[in-house]
Motif scaffolding. Structure first.
Motif, PDB file in Angstrom:
ATOM      1  N   GLN A 309      33.611  38.014  47.288  1.00  0.00           N
ATOM      2  CA  GLN A 309      33.080  38.425  45.967  1.00  0.00           C
ATOM      3  C   GLN A 309      32.651  37.097  45.127  1.00  0.00           C
ATOM      4  O   GLN A 309      33.519  36.363  44.389  1.00  0.00           O
ATOM      5  CB  GLN A 309      34.313  39.123  44.966  1.00  0.00           C
ATOM      6  N   PRO A 310      31.617  36.266  45.784  1.00  0.00           N
ATOM      7  CA  PRO A 310      31.329  35.119  45.409  1.00  0.00           C
ATOM      8  C   PRO A 310      31.081  34.917  43.896  1.00  0.00           C
ATOM      9  O   PRO A 310      30.876  33.835  43.163  1.00  0.00           O
ATOM     10  CB  PRO A 310      30.244  34.432  46.322  1.00  0.00           C
ATOM     11  N   ASN A 311      30.566  35.996  43.304  1.00  0.00           N
ATOM     12  CA  ASN A 311      30.100  36.048  41.846  1.00  0.00           C
ATOM     13  C   ASN A 311      31.316  36.088  40.904  1.00  0.00           C
ATOM     14  O   ASN A 311      31.044  35.957  39.702  1.00  0.00           O
ATOM     15  CB  ASN A 311      29.411  37.278  41.611  1.00  0.00           C
ATOM     16  N   LEU A 312      32.398  36.585  41.519  1.00  0.00           N
ATOM     17  CA  LEU A 312      33.531  36.635  40.322  1.00  0.00           C
ATOM     18  C   LEU A 312      34.461  35.385  40.095  1.00  0.00           C
ATOM     19  O   LEU A 312      34.498  34.427  41.022  1.00  0.00           O
ATOM     20  CB  LEU A 312      34.587  37.550  41.006  1.00  0.00           C
ATOM     21  N   ARG A 313      34.734  35.121  38.818  1.00  0.00           N
ATOM     22  CA  ARG A 313      35.702  34.086  38.578  1.00  0.00           C
ATOM     23  C   ARG A 313      36.517  34.485  37.562  1.00  0.00           C
ATOM     24  O   ARG A 313      36.443  35.364  36.981  1.00  0.00           O
ATOM     25  CB  ARG A 313      34.777  33.041  37.614  1.00  0.00           C
ATOM     26  N   MET A 314      37.744  34.032  37.850  1.00  0.00           N
ATOM     27  CA  MET A 314      39.190  34.431  37.057  1.00  0.00           C
ATOM     28  C   MET A 314      39.021  33.221  36.189  1.00  0.00           C
ATOM     29  O   MET A 314      38.828  31.963  36.205  1.00  0.00           O
ATOM     30  CB  MET A 314      40.412  33.951  37.802  1.00  0.00           C
ATOM     31  N   VAL A 315      38.684  33.550  34.685  1.00  0.00           N
ATOM     32  CA  VAL A 315      38.469  32.608  33.675  1.00  0.00           C
ATOM     33  C   VAL A 315      39.614  32.312  32.878  1.00  0.00           C
ATOM     34  O   VAL A 315      39.926  31.221  32.065  1.00  0.00           O
ATOM     35  CB  VAL A 315      37.426  33.054  32.900  1.00  0.00           C
ATOM     36  N   ARG A 316      40.804  33.209  32.999  1.00  0.00           N
ATOM     37  CA  ARG A 316      41.872  33.209  32.004  1.00  0.00           C
ATOM     38  C   ARG A 316      42.951  34.082  32.340  1.00  0.00           C
ATOM     39  O   ARG A 316      42.789  35.139  33.060  1.00  0.00           O
ATOM     40  CB  ARG A 316      41.554  33.311  30.397  1.00  0.00           C
ATOM     41  N   MET A 317      44.247  33.387  32.454  1.00  0.00           N
ATOM     42  CA  MET A 317      45.337  34.358  32.567  1.00  0.00           C
ATOM     43  C   MET A 317      46.596  34.239  31.641  1.00  0.00           C
ATOM     44  O   MET A 317      46.442  33.245  30.991  1.00  0.00           O
ATOM     45  CB  MET A 317      46.283  33.880  33.936  1.00  0.00           C
ATOM     46  N   THR A 318      47.085  35.429  31.576  1.00  0.00           N
ATOM     47  CA  THR A 318      48.252  35.400  30.800  1.00  0.00           C
ATOM     48  C   THR A 318      49.477  35.655  31.946  1.00  0.00           C
ATOM     49  O   THR A 318      49.158  35.509  33.232  1.00  0.00           O
ATOM     50  CB  THR A 318      48.340  36.602  29.560  1.00  0.00           C
ATOM     51  N   GLN A 319      50.612  35.833  31.695  1.00  0.00           N
ATOM     52  CA  GLN A 319      51.530  36.198  32.371  1.00  0.00           C
ATOM     53  C   GLN A 319      51.259  37.347  33.450  1.00  0.00           C
ATOM     54  O   GLN A 319      51.411  37.023  34.820  1.00  0.00           O
ATOM     55  CB  GLN A 319      53.116  36.398  31.938  1.00  0.00           C
ATOM     56  N   GLU A 320      50.749  38.530  32.947  1.00  0.00           N
ATOM     57  CA  GLU A 320      50.468  39.472  33.957  1.00  0.00           C
ATOM     58  C   GLU A 320      49.072  40.006  34.247  1.00  0.00           C
ATOM     59  O   GLU A 320      48.713  40.820  35.008  1.00  0.00           O
ATOM     60  CB  GLU A 320      51.554  40.868  33.545  1.00  0.00           C
TER      61      GLU A 320
END
Length: 377
Positions: A309-320
Motif C-alpha cells: 500500500q505505497p499510497n498510505l501514510r501513518m500521519v499521527r498516533m495516539t496510544q491505541e
C-alpha cells in the motif's frame, strides 16, 4: 515457548499483533551462519531484537551457546533455558555485579567494560572457586556510544588493568559499529565496515606489542555483517542481531529488500473519517513505537511502511490509534473497508517487537505457533 492456544489463521487474530514469518526468519538466520562460515569467523548473535528461545536457536544453528544479550534479565532467561557462553553486552557497573556473580557460578558469562571503575569493582568482587571474571573491552570506533577510543592510550591502559588483575581474565576487544546505520547503500556500509575492522586490528596489534594477549576481536552491526568487506575475515567474531527480522530501516539503507523482512504488525481499519480524508487503525504508538518518526519527512513511506500500500501514510498516533491518510488525496473507503487488515513494516523491528508479550508465528496465512519473549531488565 510454543503454545497451541491460537487461532488457525492471521485473519482471526486480535489486532494489533506482531507477526513473525518463520520461513523468512529461518532464511535470514541461515544466510548469516553461512556468511560467517565462509569468512572463517564465529557468530555471536545478539538476542535483543526478539528475546526468545526459538529464534535464538535459529541464529545459533541449534546450539545453546555463544550469544550476546542487552539486559541481565535476558542473560538469566537464556541461562535458565540451558544457554551457555553468554556475553552481557552493556558496560558493567558495580550495581549489577551480584546478579552477574550468580550467573557466572553456573554459566560461562562474559562482561563488557569501558571504565577503571568497572575493573576496580570486578577486582574487589571475585567470583570465587578460583574463577576469574571473563571480560571484553568495549571500543569506540566511531559510533560515539560506549567504549574507549580505538586509538587512545586509555584503551591500552584499560586492557592492561584487566590483564593484570588476578580476578579478571581479559578476552579481547569488542565494538558495535552502530554508525553503520548512518550509511546509505552497500558501498558506504562496506567502506565504514572496512575502516572499523582496521581500527580494531590496529588496537589489537598495539595490545600485543604491550604484551597483552587479545584472543577475540569482535565487531558487528547488521548492515556491516550483511555486506562484510574482505578484511572482516581477519576478525574473530561477528555480533549482529537485527538481521533475524530486518525492518523498514534496513530496507531504506538497501541492506535488505521488503521481501526479506520477517516481521510485521497486523492492524485493522476501525473508522472512516466524516470528511473522507483519513481512516483510523487500531495500532498506535504502543503497538508500533515512535522510532523513525523524527525523520519521517526524509523517508519514502513515512516512518512505517504499509505492505503493498505505497499510497498510505501513518500521519499521527495516539496510544491505541493510528491516523492514516492517502498521499493521493481522499481515502477510497471501498478499498479500505472497516475491518480490513493492513500490514505494517516497522521502522525499527527491535523497538516494535518490545511492545508485544507474544509473537504470532506464521507460514503464509496459517498461524503455526506463538513465541513468548522475555521482558524486563
Amino acid at each position: 515457548m510454543m503454545s497451541q492456544d491460537y487461532p488457525p489463521t492471521i485473519a482471526e487474530l486480535t489486532t494489533p499483533c506482531f507477526l513473525v514469518d518463520i520461513l523468512r526468519a529461518k532464511l535470514n538466520a541461515s544466510r548469516m551462519l553461512e556468511r560467517c562460515e565462509n569468512l572463517g569467523v564465529q557468530l555471536r548473535p545478539h538476542m535483543k531484537t526478539h528475546k526468545t528461545v526459538e529464534l535464538a536457536l535459529l541464529q545459533t544453528g541449534g546450539n545453546k551457546s555463544r550469544i550476546v544479550v542487552s539486559t541481565l534479565k535476558e542473560a538469566e532467561f537464556y541461562a535458565t533455558n540451558g544457554f551457555d557462553d553468554i556475553l552481557y553486552g552493556c558496560p558493567i557497573t558495580a550495581h549489577h555485579i551480584p546478579r552477574c556473580t550468580k550467573l557466572a557460578v553456573s554459566r560461562q558469562l562474559h562482561l563488557l567494560y569501558d571504565s577503571h571503575e568497572a575493573i576496580s569493582a570486578l577486582h574487589n568482587s571475585p567470583v570465587g572457586d578460583g574463577r576469574a571474571w571473563s571480560v571484553f573491552l568495549a571500543v569506540d570506533t566511531g559510533n560515539d556510544r560506549e567504549g574507549a577510543l580505538w586509538n587512545s592510550d586509555e584503551a591500552v591502559q584499560l586492557a592492561k588493568e584487566a590483564a593484570e588483575s588476578e580476578h579478571i581474565s581479559f578476552q579481547g576487544i569488542y565494538s558495535h559499529d552502530g554508525h553503520s546505520y548512518r550509511c546509505r547503500g552497500v558501498d558506504e556500509v562496506k567502506k565504514l565496515a572496512e575502516e572499523t575492522a582496521n581500527k580494531m586490528l590496529f588496537l589489537k596489534n598495539r595490545l600485543l606489542k604491550e604484551g597483552i594477549d587479545c584472543v577475540t576481536t569482535g565487531v558487528g552491526s547488521t548492515p556491516s555483517c550483511i555486506n562484510p568487506p574482505d578484511v572482516f575475515s581477519s576478525l574473530s567474531v561477528f555480533h549482529p542481531g537485527n538481521y533475524i527480522f530486518f525492518d523498514y530501516n534496513q530496507q531504506f539503507m538497501q541492506v535488505c529488500g521488503f521481501e526479506e523482512i520477517a516481521c510485521r504488525v497486523a492492524t485493522r481499519v476501525i473508522s472512516h473519517s466524516a470528511t473522507g480524508d483519513h481512516l483510523l487503525v487500531d495500532c498506535g504508538f504502543l503497538g508500533l513505537s515512535h522510532d523513525g518518526i523524527a525523520i519521517q519527512q526524509q523517508l519514502p513511506y513515512g516512518f512505517c511502511a504499509f505492505q503493498d500500500q505505497p499510497n498510505l501514510r501513518m500521519v499521527r498516533m495516539t496510544q491505541e490509534l493510528g491516523k492514516v491518510e492517502d498521499v493521493n488525496g481522499k481515502v477510497d473507503f471501498e478499498k479500505y473497508p472497516i475491518g480490513k487488515i493492513l500490514y505494517i513494516y516497522p521502522w525499527h523491528s527491535c523497538a516494535t517487537a518490545a511492545m508485544y508479550s507474544e509473537y504470532f508465528v506464521h507460514e503464509g496465512d496459517a498461524v503455526v505457533g506463538v513465541y513468548k519473549p522475555t521482558r524486563g531488565w
